[in-house]
Design a protein around this motif. Structure first.
Motif, PDB file in Angstrom:
ATOM      1  N   ASP A 246       0.861  -1.179   0.000  1.00  0.00           N
ATOM      2  CA  ASP A 246       0.000   0.000   0.000  1.00  0.00           C
ATOM      3  C   ASP A 246       0.902   1.235   0.000  1.00  0.00           C
ATOM      4  O   ASP A 246       1.565   1.526   0.994  1.00  0.00           O
ATOM      5  CB  ASP A 246      -0.899  -0.005   1.238  1.00  0.00           C
ATOM      6  CG  ASP A 246      -1.788   1.224   1.327  1.00  0.00           C
ATOM      7  OD1 ASP A 246      -1.882   1.966   0.323  1.00  0.00           O
ATOM      8  OD2 ASP A 246      -2.377   1.449   2.399  1.00  0.00           O
ATOM      9  N   ALA A 247       0.933   1.939  -1.113  1.00  0.00           N
ATOM     10  CA  ALA A 247       1.797   3.117  -1.215  1.00  0.00           C
ATOM     11  C   ALA A 247       1.426   4.184  -0.201  1.00  0.00           C
ATOM     12  O   ALA A 247       2.278   4.993   0.193  1.00  0.00           O
ATOM     13  CB  ALA A 247       1.734   3.691  -2.630  1.00  0.00           C
ATOM     14  N   ASP A 248       0.174   4.194   0.257  1.00  0.00           N
ATOM     15  CA  ASP A 248      -0.246   5.193   1.243  1.00  0.00           C
ATOM     16  C   ASP A 248       0.408   4.960   2.603  1.00  0.00           C
ATOM     17  O   ASP A 248       0.377   5.846   3.462  1.00  0.00           O
ATOM     18  CB  ASP A 248      -1.769   5.176   1.402  1.00  0.00           C
ATOM     19  CG  ASP A 248      -2.478   5.733   0.175  1.00  0.00           C
ATOM     20  OD1 ASP A 248      -1.840   6.490  -0.581  1.00  0.00           O
ATOM     21  OD2 ASP A 248      -3.660   5.402  -0.026  1.00  0.00           O
ATOM     22  N   GLY A 249       0.985   3.779   2.811  1.00  0.00           N
ATOM     23  CA  GLY A 249       1.683   3.494   4.055  1.00  0.00           C
ATOM     24  C   GLY A 249       3.196   3.450   3.893  1.00  0.00           C
ATOM     25  O   GLY A 249       3.906   2.940   4.758  1.00  0.00           O
ATOM     26  N   PHE A 250       3.685   3.993   2.789  1.00  0.00           N
ATOM     27  CA  PHE A 250       5.120   3.999   2.481  1.00  0.00           C
ATOM     28  C   PHE A 250       5.547   5.466   2.413  1.00  0.00           C
ATOM     29  O   PHE A 250       5.250   6.170   1.452  1.00  0.00           O
ATOM     30  CB  PHE A 250       5.334   3.296   1.143  1.00  0.00           C
ATOM     31  CG  PHE A 250       6.765   2.975   0.798  1.00  0.00           C
ATOM     32  CD1 PHE A 250       7.845   3.501   1.503  1.00  0.00           C
ATOM     33  CD2 PHE A 250       7.041   2.131  -0.261  1.00  0.00           C
ATOM     34  CE1 PHE A 250       9.147   3.199   1.164  1.00  0.00           C
ATOM     35  CE2 PHE A 250       8.347   1.814  -0.621  1.00  0.00           C
ATOM     36  CZ  PHE A 250       9.396   2.346   0.097  1.00  0.00           C
ATOM     37  N   PHE A 251       6.262   5.927   3.443  1.00  0.00           N
ATOM     38  CA  PHE A 251       6.595   7.344   3.562  1.00  0.00           C
ATOM     39  C   PHE A 251       8.076   7.579   3.267  1.00  0.00           C
ATOM     40  O   PHE A 251       8.942   6.816   3.709  1.00  0.00           O
ATOM     41  CB  PHE A 251       6.261   7.841   4.974  1.00  0.00           C
ATOM     42  CG  PHE A 251       4.816   7.650   5.342  1.00  0.00           C
ATOM     43  CD1 PHE A 251       3.859   8.591   4.969  1.00  0.00           C
ATOM     44  CD2 PHE A 251       4.398   6.513   6.017  1.00  0.00           C
ATOM     45  CE1 PHE A 251       2.519   8.406   5.282  1.00  0.00           C
ATOM     46  CE2 PHE A 251       3.057   6.311   6.336  1.00  0.00           C
ATOM     47  CZ  PHE A 251       2.120   7.255   5.963  1.00  0.00           C
ATOM     48  N   VAL A 252       8.347   8.638   2.516  1.00  0.00           N
ATOM     49  CA  VAL A 252       9.728   9.002   2.207  1.00  0.00           C
ATOM     50  C   VAL A 252       9.937  10.474   2.532  1.00  0.00           C
ATOM     51  O   VAL A 252       9.014  11.287   2.438  1.00  0.00           O
ATOM     52  CB  VAL A 252      10.077   8.732   0.723  1.00  0.00           C
ATOM     53  CG1 VAL A 252       9.907   7.266   0.377  1.00  0.00           C
ATOM     54  CG2 VAL A 252       9.238   9.602  -0.212  1.00  0.00           C
ATOM     55  N   ALA A 253      11.158  10.774   2.949  1.00  0.00           N
ATOM     56  CA  ALA A 253      11.562  12.165   3.163  1.00  0.00           C
ATOM     57  C   ALA A 253      12.432  12.562   1.983  1.00  0.00           C
ATOM     58  O   ALA A 253      13.533  12.041   1.808  1.00  0.00           O
ATOM     59  CB  ALA A 253      12.329  12.310   4.473  1.00  0.00           C
ATOM     60  N   GLU A 254      11.928  13.458   1.153  1.00  0.00           N
ATOM     61  CA  GLU A 254      12.647  13.883  -0.041  1.00  0.00           C
ATOM     62  C   GLU A 254      13.523  15.090   0.256  1.00  0.00           C
ATOM     63  O   GLU A 254      13.073  16.067   0.878  1.00  0.00           O
ATOM     64  CB  GLU A 254      11.668  14.226  -1.162  1.00  0.00           C
ATOM     65  CG  GLU A 254      12.339  14.695  -2.445  1.00  0.00           C
ATOM     66  CD  GLU A 254      11.328  15.122  -3.498  1.00  0.00           C
ATOM     67  OE1 GLU A 254      11.727  15.892  -4.406  1.00  0.00           O
ATOM     68  OE2 GLU A 254      10.164  14.711  -3.420  1.00  0.00           O
ATOM     69  N   ASP A 255      14.770  15.010  -0.159  1.00  0.00           N
ATOM     70  CA  ASP A 255      15.668  16.157  -0.102  1.00  0.00           C
ATOM     71  C   ASP A 255      15.235  17.108  -1.220  1.00  0.00           C
ATOM     72  O   ASP A 255      15.409  16.806  -2.403  1.00  0.00           O
ATOM     73  CB  ASP A 255      17.106  15.686  -0.311  1.00  0.00           C
ATOM     74  CG  ASP A 255      18.127  16.814  -0.221  1.00  0.00           C
ATOM     75  OD1 ASP A 255      17.768  17.978  -0.488  1.00  0.00           O
ATOM     76  OD2 ASP A 255      19.296  16.533   0.101  1.00  0.00           O
ATOM     77  N   THR A 256      14.656  18.230  -0.870  1.00  0.00           N
ATOM     78  CA  THR A 256      14.093  19.127  -1.882  1.00  0.00           C
ATOM     79  C   THR A 256      15.160  19.774  -2.751  1.00  0.00           C
ATOM     80  O   THR A 256      14.860  20.260  -3.844  1.00  0.00           O
ATOM     81  CB  THR A 256      13.250  20.222  -1.212  1.00  0.00           C
ATOM     82  OG1 THR A 256      14.050  20.892  -0.219  1.00  0.00           O
ATOM     83  CG2 THR A 256      12.023  19.620  -0.542  1.00  0.00           C
ATOM     84  N   GLY A 257      16.410  19.757  -2.289  1.00  0.00           N
ATOM     85  CA  GLY A 257      17.476  20.350  -3.085  1.00  0.00           C
ATOM     86  C   GLY A 257      17.991  19.433  -4.176  1.00  0.00           C
ATOM     87  O   GLY A 257      18.361  19.890  -5.258  1.00  0.00           O
ATOM     88  N   THR A 258      18.004  18.117  -3.899  1.00  0.00           N
ATOM     89  CA  THR A 258      18.574  17.161  -4.857  1.00  0.00           C
ATOM     90  C   THR A 258      17.545  16.189  -5.428  1.00  0.00           C
ATOM     91  O   THR A 258      17.810  15.540  -6.447  1.00  0.00           O
ATOM     92  CB  THR A 258      19.674  16.337  -4.180  1.00  0.00           C
ATOM     93  OG1 THR A 258      19.095  15.517  -3.149  1.00  0.00           O
ATOM     94  CG2 THR A 258      20.733  17.246  -3.564  1.00  0.00           C
ATOM     95  N   GLY A 259      16.399  16.061  -4.765  1.00  0.00           N
ATOM     96  CA  GLY A 259      15.411  15.082  -5.195  1.00  0.00           C
ATOM     97  C   GLY A 259      15.687  13.691  -4.672  1.00  0.00           C
ATOM     98  O   GLY A 259      14.895  12.757  -4.895  1.00  0.00           O
ATOM     99  N   ALA A 260      16.821  13.505  -3.968  1.00  0.00           N
ATOM    100  CA  ALA A 260      17.159  12.199  -3.405  1.00  0.00           C
ATOM    101  C   ALA A 260      16.269  11.896  -2.196  1.00  0.00           C
ATOM    102  O   ALA A 260      15.657  12.797  -1.602  1.00  0.00           O
ATOM    103  CB  ALA A 260      18.624  12.166  -2.997  1.00  0.00           C
ATOM    104  N   ILE A 261      16.191  10.633  -1.841  1.00  0.00           N
ATOM    105  CA  ILE A 261      15.442  10.228  -0.658  1.00  0.00           C
ATOM    106  C   ILE A 261      16.393  10.225   0.533  1.00  0.00           C
ATOM    107  O   ILE A 261      17.371   9.474   0.558  1.00  0.00           O
ATOM    108  CB  ILE A 261      14.791   8.849  -0.859  1.00  0.00           C
ATOM    109  CG1 ILE A 261      13.685   8.957  -1.918  1.00  0.00           C
ATOM    110  CG2 ILE A 261      14.237   8.313   0.460  1.00  0.00           C
ATOM    111  CD1 ILE A 261      13.000   7.639  -2.241  1.00  0.00           C
ATOM    112  N   ALA A 262      16.105  11.069   1.512  1.00  0.00           N
ATOM    113  CA  ALA A 262      16.961  11.192   2.686  1.00  0.00           C
ATOM    114  C   ALA A 262      16.643  10.144   3.732  1.00  0.00           C
ATOM    115  O   ALA A 262      17.497   9.772   4.549  1.00  0.00           O
ATOM    116  CB  ALA A 262      16.812  12.592   3.292  1.00  0.00           C
TER     117      ALA A 262
END
Length: 323
Positions: free
Chosen positions: A219-235
């Motif tokens: 369920d993608a709604d239960g998969f959370f990512v923190a995106e680095d807004t400067g690079t687009g990478a997943i922090a």
């Protein structure tokens, strides 16, 4: 007499027999005998040279998949001991099949040796390890927390703190849900960085990710990512999971902290705690009664974090190796 056949591939009939055996043992023991990764390899196969399947039958080598009395699996990586699991049919135990599987796994292992996981400190696993002279070399704690309670056993979920980011982290990241079709490569890179020292989780490939996102439980709604807004990478990320069968905790679905990871550059910033709370609050809002997780018992920082949130140790998976 037990005959063990070793192979790198399974026929459709053998796959069905192994899955039926694992299901039967899980129902009997109250906990799954094989990990999710092993079950995925049984169902989807493995890359050449990365896995060995051991099929134990009673009697002659010609016995078919329907006569399966035990199963062993060994994951293989260069320069590492084989990492194995095994299961014996509940009605065929105490007949030497487990010892035969352990010998087959040991004889087939490379020069780096063999390590075997036992899920739960069950009487049979402890006895087999002791008889073989094996000792524990690693432990994976199974922790749980009540999310929904009653008058006698109040839940901790309602008291979960708000996930708060520092100004510095909040200005550079945004927490959102995983986007299938665009986040896969970034997540694989973030997972590899976060778990560079973890023998199982850190080695997940794009194919491994696709196999999991194609599972019914995803369920993608239960998969959370923190995106680095400067690079687009997943922090960092927090992937939650819901077990429809209750995972031995309840007769209704329960949640799991499936994976929490933070890129080394973002550690000690509070991002991991915030992501953990985001996922826990999501599972609580779904009305689930329990949430569980697995954590290496030597990872004391993570254990302390989970204890501070209300988790307690429930059981443990144990890895054994020859003394």
């Amino acid at each position: 007499m037990t005959h063990v056949r070793t192979t790198e591939t399974l026929t459709p009939d053998e796959t069905a027999a192994v899955l039926a055996l694992a299901e039967s043992a899980g129902e009997h023991d109250g906990l799954p005998p094989l990990s999710e990764q092993t079950l995925l390899r049984v169902r989807h196969g493995a890359r050449p040279g990365t896995a060995r399947f051991h099929l134990a039958t009673q009697g002659a080598p010609a016995a078919g998949a329907g006569d399966l009395v035990g199963f062993g699996f060994a994951a293989r990586a260069p320069g590492e001991p084989d990492s194995a699991e095994m299961v014996v049919a509940p009605d065929r135990r105490r007949s030497g099949h487990g010892a035969a599987l352990l010998r087959a796994l040991s004889d087939d292992a490379p020069g780096d040796g063999l390590r075997v996981w036992a899920h739960g400190r069950t009487e049979g696993a402890v006895a087999l390890a002791a008889s073989a002279g094996w000792t524990q070399v690693r432990g994976l704690l199974k922790m749980r927390m009540r999310l929904r309670g009653d008058a006698q056993q109040p839940g901790a979920g309602a008291g979960l703190p708000e996930p708060v980011l520092s100004d510095a982290v909040g200005e550079r990241t945004v927490i959102r849900t995983f986007r299938p079709g665009s986040d896969e490569q970034a997540w694989v890179a973030a997972n590899a960085a976060a778990f560079a020292d973890h023998p199982e989780q850190g080695g997940l490939t794009l194919q491994d990710l696709h196999e999991r996102t194609n599972e019914d439980w995803f369920d993608a709604d239960g998969f959370f990512v923190a995106e680095d807004t400067g690079t687009g990478a997943i922090a960092g990320f927090h992937w939650t999971k819901v077990h429809a069968d209750g995972a031995g905790l309840a007769d209704e679905p329960v949640g799991e902290v499936y994976a929490v990871g933070v890129d080394p550059a973002w550690r000690r910033t509070g991002l991991g705690r915030a992501l953990t709370l985001v996922g826990l609050r999501h599972l609580h809002e779904r009305g689930l009664p329990w949430v569980l997780l697995y954590v290496d018992e030597e990872n004391r920082a993570a254990v302390r974090l989970y204890e501070s949130l209300g988790f307690s140790v429930w059981d443990a998976d144990v890895m054994y190796a020859a003394s």
